[in-house]
Structure formats: C-alpha cells, structure tokens
Design a protein around this motif. Structure first.
Motif, short mmCIF file in Angstrom:
data_model
loop_
_atom_site.label_atom_id
_atom_site.label_comp_id
_atom_site.label_asym_id
_atom_site.label_seq_id
_atom_site.Cartn_x
_atom_site.Cartn_y
_atom_site.Cartn_z
N GLY A 90 18.50 5.56 10.76
CA GLY A 90 19.05 5.91 9.46
C GLY A 90 18.04 6.35 8.43
N TYR A 91 16.77 6.49 8.82
CA TYR A 91 15.75 6.90 7.87
C TYR A 91 15.73 8.42 7.75
CZ TYR A 91 14.12 2.13 8.41
OH TYR A 91 14.04 0.76 8.44
N ARG A 92 15.45 8.88 6.56
CA ARG A 92 15.35 10.32 6.29
C ARG A 92 13.87 10.66 6.14
NH1 ARG A 92 18.82 13.51 1.61
NH2 ARG A 92 17.91 15.58 1.95
N LEU A 93 13.28 11.21 7.19
CA LEU A 93 11.85 11.44 7.26
C LEU A 93 11.58 12.86 7.73
CD1 LEU A 93 11.04 8.06 9.02
CD2 LEU A 93 10.37 8.64 6.68
N VAL A 94 10.81 13.60 6.96
CA VAL A 94 10.50 14.98 7.30
C VAL A 94 9.51 15.00 8.46
CG1 VAL A 94 9.58 17.18 6.43
CG2 VAL A 94 10.83 15.65 4.88
N GLY A 95 9.76 15.84 9.43
CA GLY A 95 8.84 16.01 10.56
C GLY A 95 7.80 17.07 10.25
N LEU A 106 0.83 -1.21 0.00
CA LEU A 106 0.00 0.00 0.00
C LEU A 106 0.87 1.25 0.00
CD1 LEU A 106 -3.18 0.68 2.08
CD2 LEU A 106 -1.30 2.30 2.17
N LEU A 107 1.89 1.29 0.89
CA LEU A 107 2.77 2.45 0.95
C LEU A 107 3.53 2.65 -0.36
CD1 LEU A 107 4.28 2.05 4.55
CD2 LEU A 107 2.48 3.63 3.82
N ALA A 108 4.00 1.55 -0.94
CA ALA A 108 4.75 1.66 -2.20
C ALA A 108 3.87 2.21 -3.31
CB ALA A 108 5.31 0.30 -2.59
N GLY A 109 2.61 1.74 -3.39
CA GLY A 109 1.70 2.25 -4.41
C GLY A 109 1.37 3.70 -4.21
N THR A 148 2.75 10.78 4.47
CA THR A 148 3.08 10.97 5.88
C THR A 148 2.40 9.91 6.74
OG1 THR A 148 3.13 13.38 5.57
CG2 THR A 148 2.92 12.58 7.82
N ILE A 149 3.15 9.26 7.62
CA ILE A 149 2.54 8.37 8.61
C ILE A 149 2.00 9.24 9.74
CG2 ILE A 149 3.00 6.61 10.36
CD1 ILE A 149 4.82 5.24 8.37
N ARG A 163 5.87 -3.60 12.11
CA ARG A 163 7.26 -3.48 12.52
C ARG A 163 8.22 -3.61 11.35
NH1 ARG A 163 7.82 -6.52 18.42
NH2 ARG A 163 6.15 -5.35 19.46
N ASP A 164 7.74 -4.13 10.23
CA ASP A 164 8.61 -4.32 9.07
C ASP A 164 8.41 -3.22 8.03
OD1 ASP A 164 6.07 -5.01 8.28
OD2 ASP A 164 6.70 -6.71 7.05
N THR A 165 7.94 -2.05 8.45
CA THR A 165 7.64 -0.96 7.52
C THR A 165 8.87 -0.59 6.70
OG1 THR A 165 6.00 -0.06 9.04
CG2 THR A 165 6.84 1.42 7.34
N ASP A 166 8.67 -0.48 5.39
CA ASP A 166 9.73 -0.02 4.50
C ASP A 166 9.62 1.50 4.41
OD1 ASP A 166 11.58 0.50 2.58
OD2 ASP A 166 10.62 -0.67 0.99
#
Length: 496
Positions: A337-342, A262-265, A274-275, A294-297
C-alpha cells in the motif's frame, strides 16, 4: 530626459530567474557621474536572520561609452568576494557560492556591496541598480546552483540520480597513474558526454561537494547539477536530493535517534528522499548496503531505487537477475500500500574507469542507465516536482530517444503515471505511449502480476491496454527487449 532614459533602461535590463517568481527583497539604485571616477562607495543592505543564500544582480548603463563599475561584497564580519568587472550576477550561500565569492554561514545584519568606478568620462552620468534576494535553505527553487532553467519548456528530462566523487569515496587514477580521489569535474564531463540533462552528485554524508558544484555549474551550462548526499548508516543508505542545509546522519544522536527519526528529519526538508539499493546483501563486507529496518515508516520516503547500477554489476549471477530482484523488492512495497516512485542511479565511484585499470574495479558508467522525468523545464525545482509527481520511468539503455508514458481512465476520471484513479466504477482503459523501442514488448503489470504482453510495431506507438477487472492497488507498464530482458520500467497509476 537623459536620467529618465537611463531609469527605463534599468527596468528593461535582464535579471535572474528568481525575479520572475517574486520581486527582489532589496532594490538599490543611483547614478554615477564623471566626478565619481576612481572612487569607491559602500552600498549597504540588511540581511535577515535565517537566510541561507544571498543572490545579487547588478546592472549599469554606459558600457559602450567607457563607463566601468566593479563590485565586491562584505558581510558584517568579513570580506566575501570580488566580482571585479566580470561578475555582476552572483550568489553567496551557506553551501556554495559563485566563483570569486566565499561560501559559508550567512550572518544577519549589515552587508555591503563595494562599488568602485574605475572609469567614467567627465560630464557623463550612468544609472545603476542592484536587485538582491534572500532565500531560506528550504526554498529549493531558489537555493540552486543554476538561477535560471538550463532549458525552458516541458519535456522528458534524462539523468543520473546517484553518483560519487572524491569528496567521499570515489577513486580513480591520477595523471601519474596513482590512486586518487576522483574530482567532480569528471562526473559532470561524463554526464554531458553521454547526453544527460541532469546529474545528482550524492557523496556519502558530506556537503563539501556542493562548493565544487556551485563553481562548476556555470561551466556545465547545458547540464543541471542537482545537489544530493547519500545518508549512509549501518542500517541502510538513502539519497536526499535538492536540500543543502544541515541533516543529522548519525543514528542515535539528537534528530536521528532512530532510522525513522532520521528519515522524518530528512523528508521534512522538502528534498526528495530515496532508499538506495535496498535489496543488496548487508553484512561484514558492506554494512548497511541493504535496507535493514523492518519497521520503516515509508510515509517519510519518496522513492525506491529500483535499479542500482553498482548492484547490477556486483551482485553474483547475471545482470538481469539483479534487476529483477530490485524491481520485485519495490513491487512488494507497492503491494503493502505504499506509494513510492521507482528511480535508478549508476552509483558510479570512478567516472573515468572506462580508461582502464580502475583502482576500484568495474563501475556502471555515468549515463549507462537513467531516470527520465516529465518536468515543466530543466531547473532544480521542476525536476524535484517531476520526481515527486511520479511521472517517471527508468531507462536501462544508453542514449536518448526512448519514451514510456501511461494514461488511464475510469468512470470519467483520467490519470497519468504517478496519479490516482478511484476504486470501483467499472473497467479501466489504459494506453501506453512508447517511442524508440521498436521490436520490444509492452508488459502490463497489475498488482504485481503480468496480465498482458503486447508487441510494439514501429518506432512510435500508442498501445491500448484493458483492465476489465480493474486493479486492487496499482498497475503499471514496462517495456521488454525482444529477448525478454527489462528495457524501460514504468511507474504505477494507483487505485485508491
């Protein structure tokens, strides 16, 4: 000579902003004469397969001489609307349309503008021109409610990225005091009243609110309306901003076989993903409110909601504890190590709840907190690019005037919030630029640890910050209020 003068006038006439980016896909032009009075003609044009939005700009000469032309549109199967003598620039799309026109599927094939000439004097002649653009759903610069920037020029633009209407589950009081779905108009009215530059309406899993947004954008012409939807599943919620095409939201079905599918699509659409409120409790009371997988890409995720207005109200304990919990969740992912905008959003479900007796209880008001974005202008494309750049901060206060920016250098390389500095090469020198936070304190956070806490003197300041040992993965700055509570939350500069 008269014919050339009219053609020159048409070349100088205004056209939608999309024309500044690329030429029209179809250009039709001609001349109406006195003998054309009280006649109608069809102006045919071919729409290619895969089109999600048809945008038209029609111009004609001679209005001051009493020339009148009216315009309607039909696709190969049905009538799509009539602008009469008032709407000559309009859009018809799968998800929304200009008022007076019908949204819906855009069939390929022969379309026609129905041009009628109610008035033109004997012996007169007037040139006309129609410019037409075709856009795919993935072209987020063009498939937007506002065809031109709401405001030109670079700046810090302030908005709410998470709100709801009665098109999903927002509820408010009707005029008779009954519980009813909240019209989107109230959300936009509150956003404008609170001085926001943009607001995203993110109803749960639906796209029906896009029709309302397309109709209301011309009225709210100082406020950018950003299309969004909250992808709402049993395992968590995520906002997809900008994209208006189809997205599967039911986990287990083709295209969304798993949460990661779902996230990839959703991410592949080019929208901003955004989560939402990931640290909230999830369970019987609110299945899917927290983020469970827990295995979120996270390579397919752009951002984390580091402050959710609803969570700050509904989480037991004081508001600051709820904010700290959300920020720490985000920092834990940065450490991996993830690059995620806050980002932040009110998650408002009753825009007029301040009037009292809300059917759903207290809500974080529209504009009570904001995501502030550095963007080239106030348009959908620029706001989405600004979000993806990471030059973004969260403001936990109402009203305008507060700014937080971060610049850093190392070994001749320079980066701003959202940017990257190379690993190694000596110390990092950083400068936090702040405005409107006199009496506050700038906190330097390096790899999750606060390494400096500097008071702000004056209403505008550049605060130098040294990182003699550099950083392993990232560093960022916050501004704390005089009492130590979060005020502004900054995004990282990464070390790679």
């Amino acid at each position: 000579m008269a014919r050339w003068a009219m053609l020159i006038w048409l070349l100088l006439a205004g056209v939608p902003a999309v024309a500044a980016d690329r030429p029209a896909d179809v250009v039709l032009n001609g001349i109406v004469r006195g003998t054309d009075r009280a006649t109608t003609r069809d102006l045919d044009f071919a729409v290619p397969a895969g089109t999600a939005l048809v945008r038209v700009d029609f111009q004609y000469e001679g209005r001051k001489r009493g020339v009148t032309i009216t315009l309607g549109v039909a696709d190969p199967q049905r009538f799509r609307g009539w602008g009469g003598g008032t709407k000559y620039a309009f859009a018809i799309g799968e998800a929304f349309a200009t008022p007076s026109f019908l949204p819906g599927p855009i069939p390929a094939g022969r379309w026609r503008l129905m041009m009628t000439v109610p008035a033109i004097r004997d012996g007169d002649a007037a040139a006309w021109s129609a410019r037409i653009w075709f856009s795919k759903a993935s072209n987020l610069d063009e498939v937007a409610f506002a065809p031109a920037p709401i405001r030109a020029g670079p700046g810090w633009y302030r908005g709410d990225l998470h709100s709801h209407s009665g098109q999903s589950d927002a509820r408010c009081r009707s005029y008779a005091g009954r519980e009813a779905g909240c019209p989107p108009f109230y959300t936009f009215q509150e956003a404008a009243a609170h001085g926001l530059d943009f607001v995203a309406l993110t109803d749960h899993n639906v796209t029906s609110h896009f029709v309302d947004m397309g109709y209301l954008q011309p009225h709210f012409d100082t406020l950018l309306l950003v299309p969004g939807r909250e992808l709402t599943t049993r395992d968590g919620h995520a906002n997809l901003l900008g994209y208006m095409g189809a997205v599967e939201t039911d986990i287990g079905r083709p295209g969304a076989e798993t949460v990661n599918a779902l996230l990839a699509g959703a991410h592949a659409t080019g929208g901003f993903l955004t989560i939402n409120h990931p640290s909230r409790p999830t369970g019987e009371d609110c299945l899917g409110c927290g983020w469970a997988p827990r295995d979120t890409d996270y390579a397919n995720v752009d951002a984390i909601e580091v402050v959710n207005g609803g969570s700050t109200i509904e989480t037991p304990g004081d508001r600051e504890a709820a904010v700290v919990k959300q920020v720490r969740y985000w920092e834990g992912l940065l450490q991996r190590g993830y690059r995620l905008v806050g980002v932040a959003g009110s998650d408002n479900h009753d825009a007029i709840q301040y009037r009292g007796n809300s059917p759903i209880g207290a809500q974080a008001a529209i504009g009570s907190l904001a995501t502030v974005i550095r963007a080239d202008d106030l348009s959908q494309g620029s706001i989405l690019r600004g979000l993806k750049s990471g030059r973004v901060f969260v403001d936990l206060d109402e009203g305008r005037g507060r700014i937080l920016d971060l610049t850093a250098t190392r070994g001749g390389r320079r980066a701003v919030m959202g940017g990257v500095l190379p690993r190694g090469g000596g110390a990092i020198a950083a400068v936090a630029h702040v405005e409107g936070v006199a009496g506050g304190r700038v906190s330097l956070v390096v790899d999750g640890r606060v390494l400096a806490d500097v008071p702000v003197a004056g209403d505008r300041a550049d605060v130098p910050l040294a990182l003699p040992k550099g950083a392993k993965q990232w560093f960022r700055v916050d501004v704390r209020r005089p009492d130590g509570r979060f005020w502004l939350i900054g995004n990282p500069i990464y070390v790679r």
